[in-house]
Design an enzyme around this catalytic site. Structure first.
Site, PDB file in Angstrom:
ATOM      1  NE  ARG A 109      -3.316   0.097   3.258  1.00 19.59           N
ATOM      2  CZ  ARG A 109      -4.370  -0.838   2.823  1.00 19.59           C
ATOM      3  NH1 ARG A 109      -4.875  -0.256   1.723  1.00 19.59           N
ATOM      4  NH2 ARG A 109      -4.688  -1.852   3.653  1.00 19.59           N
ATOM      5  CE1 TYR A 110       0.542   4.028   4.233  1.00 19.64           C
ATOM      6  CE2 TYR A 110       0.879   2.021   5.040  1.00 19.64           C
ATOM      7  CZ  TYR A 110       0.136   3.306   5.166  1.00 19.64           C
ATOM      8  OH  TYR A 110      -0.781   3.320   6.197  1.00 19.64           O
ATOM      9  NE  ARG A 116       5.275   2.306   6.221  1.00 18.09           N
ATOM     10  CZ  ARG A 116       4.874   3.435   5.479  1.00 18.09           C
ATOM     11  NH1 ARG A 116       5.415   3.588   4.463  1.00 18.09           N
ATOM     12  NH2 ARG A 116       3.741   3.991   6.272  1.00 18.09           N
ATOM     13  CB  CYS A 124      -4.438 -16.050  15.647  1.00 23.61           C
ATOM     14  SG  CYS A 124      -4.059 -14.865  14.563  1.00 23.61           S
ATOM     15  CB  CYS A 170      -9.027 -10.519  18.361  1.00 27.32           C
ATOM     16  SG  CYS A 170      -7.536 -10.597  19.059  1.00 27.32           S
ATOM     17  CB  CYS A 228      -9.710 -10.593  13.591  1.00 28.35           C
ATOM     18  SG  CYS A 228      -8.524 -10.710  12.338  1.00 28.35           S
ATOM     19  NE  ARG A 266      -4.478  -8.335   7.506  1.00 28.14           N
ATOM     20  CZ  ARG A 266      -3.480  -7.841   8.284  1.00 28.14           C
ATOM     21  NH1 ARG A 266      -2.890  -8.576   9.075  1.00 28.14           N
ATOM     22  NH2 ARG A 266      -3.231  -6.546   8.101  1.00 28.14           N
ATOM     23  CG  ASP A 307      -9.633  -1.558  10.698  1.00 25.88           C
ATOM     24  OD1 ASP A 307      -9.533  -0.499  10.629  1.00 25.88           O
ATOM     25  OD2 ASP A 307      -8.755  -2.485  10.871  1.00 25.88           O
ATOM     26  CG  ASP A 360      -5.272   0.937   8.384  1.00 19.93           C
ATOM     27  OD1 ASP A 360      -5.236   1.608   7.156  1.00 19.93           O
ATOM     28  OD2 ASP A 360      -4.643  -0.017   8.574  1.00 19.93           O
ATOM     29  CE  LYS A 406      -1.192   0.861  10.326  1.00 17.45           C
ATOM     30  NZ  LYS A 406      -0.916   0.299   9.171  1.00 17.45           N
TER      31      LYS A 406
HETATM   32  C1  LIG Z   1      -0.038  -0.718   8.922  1.00 18.30           C
HETATM   33  C2  LIG Z   1       0.530  -0.998   7.658  1.00 18.30           C
HETATM   34  C3  LIG Z   1       1.695  -1.002   7.312  1.00 18.30           C
HETATM   35  C4  LIG Z   1       2.938  -0.528   8.194  1.00 18.30           C
HETATM   36  O1  LIG Z   1       2.520   0.995   8.696  1.00 18.30           O
HETATM   37  P1  LIG Z   1       3.618   1.760   9.477  1.00 18.30           P
HETATM   38  O2  LIG Z   1       2.547   3.093   9.663  1.00 18.30           O
HETATM   39  O3  LIG Z   1       4.695   2.141   8.847  1.00 18.30           O
HETATM   40  O4  LIG Z   1       3.730   1.085  10.823  1.00 18.30           O
HETATM   41  C5  LIG Z   1       2.451  -1.383   6.044  1.00 18.30           C
HETATM   42  N1  LIG Z   1       1.538  -1.989   5.285  1.00 18.30           N
HETATM   43  C6  LIG Z   1       0.200  -2.020   5.372  1.00 18.30           C
HETATM   44  C7  LIG Z   1      -0.506  -2.472   4.181  1.00 18.30           C
HETATM   45  C8  LIG Z   1      -0.320  -1.747   6.665  1.00 18.30           C
HETATM   46  O5  LIG Z   1      -1.522  -1.847   6.869  1.00 18.30           O
END
Ligand SMILES: *Cc1c(COP(=O)(O)O)cnc(C)c1O
Length: 386
Positions: A114-115, A118, A127, A131, A134, A136, A295, A332, A339
């Protein structure tokens, strides 16, 4: 009841070695109404919740995690988080089975990208405890083929092929429910990728199955540093001697620890409970990292509280406790926006060169913004006179 009394009452013949063995804990997890009713007098709602058909999310509680529930309190936080209620079966407006559109951002099965820099790497659907809120639940507890080396290889190839990925977040499911061998396989493969600067593990195991944190496991993780860990904490009752020991071992192995907490209605949605949790976390070297607005997963309406409540909690923390104890409060964004940090609006008014700010006591302070250029002549004159 504490864990010791719980063991005496329900597991008198189980020796320390077994109780403290994470594999024993997993083998003996509590999954059915019949099993649960041995330990707790279940309410009508809980019995109905447990018998729901077409439940997405299985029920599972480790004997250890069950032992920290107060059987006399039907509103016990951990009880509410782990035992289903009938509300789970009903979708309310705005809810979705994949509220964060993770599937849409998944270039390879098991990766959410998404980002820019990362990725989230989902390595298992299992798990130790499920929870009820959840995010997911669409995949956990089911065999959707993300936990075999063949599918891991595809994910690793993807990460390898994208030099912009400098941070890999291993999650699931809970990665620490896997064997030492599998964890080491994943860490060692990721560590070989030069552009992967940091690895993170997302887990609730130190809370629900603290016995899993063994010297063998920490010895493996520390070989692949920098490895960070985000631990899912919900309530101060979770900070037991067992969890404290697990976090101490992780911190001593050089793993920076952060917590992630979901804001849950009538479970932890007040500043006193969260302040207590955060203080206890700092004492065991865990930095409160994120407080999540819950969520809008299908069947979560009984868990969700308002954003105003969350903001009020942050307002009651900021200034009144260590800055380290204040997490980022985030939503989120539904549909995959990522986020988004929300915080009390502390800029009261802005003009061209002044900003009026509200402090933690609700007092207004003025800050000189846009300072303009220094008077070069005056500075020179002063300097010459020295
Ligand atoms: C939460 C999340 C991350 C990590 O986000 P940070 O703000 O860096 O902790 C990375 N990818 C996805 C898809 C996420 O949901």
């Amino acid at each position: 009841m504490n864990t010791e009394n719980f063991r005496k009452m329900f597991y008198p013949d189980v020796c320390d070695d077994e109780w403290n063995n994470w594999k024993w804990q997993l083998k003996n997890k509590i999954q059915s109404t019949d099993q649960l009713s041995r330990f707790l007098s279940l309410t009508q709602d809980e019995i109905k919740g447990l018998s729901l058909k077409n439940k997405n999310l299985p029920v599972s509680i480790t004997p250890y995690y069950l032992s920290i529930i107060n059987p006399e309190d039907i509103d016990d936080a951990i009880r509410k988080c782990t035992i289903p209620r009938p509300e789970e079966a009903f979708a309310t407006e705005g809810e979705a089975i994949d509220p964060l559109s993770e599937e849409k951002y998944s270039p390879v099965h098991g990766i959410v990208h998404r980002y820019p820099d990362r990725v989230l790497f989902l390595v298992t659907t299992t798990c130790s405890v499920y929870c009820r809120y959840c995010t997911r639940s669409r995949i956990v507890g089911e065999d959707v083929h993300i936990n075999d080396t063949e599918s891991w290889e595809k994910c690793i190839s993807y990460i390898q092929s994208r030099p912009e990925i400098r941070d890999v977040l291993i999650s699931g499911g809970d990665p620490l429910t896997m064997s030492d061998e599998k964890i080491e396989w994943l860490l060692s493969r990721l560590r070989k990728i030069e552009h992967v600067e940091m690895i993170r593990i997302g887990t609730k195991v130190p809370v629900t199955l603290p016995q899993r944190i063994t010297p063998e496991l920490t010895a493996i993780i520390r070989k692949y540093h920098p490895v960070w860990m985000s631990i899912h904490f919900t309530h101060p009752h979770e900070i037991t001697p067992e969890t404290q020991k697990a976090c101490t071992m992780l911190a001593d192995a050089g793993i920076p620890l952060g917590s992630q907490t979901v804001l849950l209605k009538d479970i932890n949605d007040n500043s006193e409970t969260l302040k207590q949790l955060y203080h206890k976390l700092l004492k065991i070297r865990v930095k409160p990292y994120y407080l999540y607005q819950c969520d809008p997963i299908e069947g979560s309406v009984h868990f969700r509280t308002s954003i105003e409540k969350g903001l009020e909690i942050i307002q009651n923390l900021r200034g009144y406790t260590s800055g380290y104890a204040v997490p980022n409060y985030v939503i989120d964004a539904p549909k995959g926006g990522g986020k988004i940090v929300i915080s009390p609006d502390n800029i009261v008014q802005k003009s061209d060169n002044k900003v009026y700010l509200r402090n933690f006591k609700n007092e207004i302070y003025e800050y000189p913004n846009n300072p303009g250029s220094p008077c070069t002549d005056c500075v020179q004159e002063y300097a010459n006179a020295l």
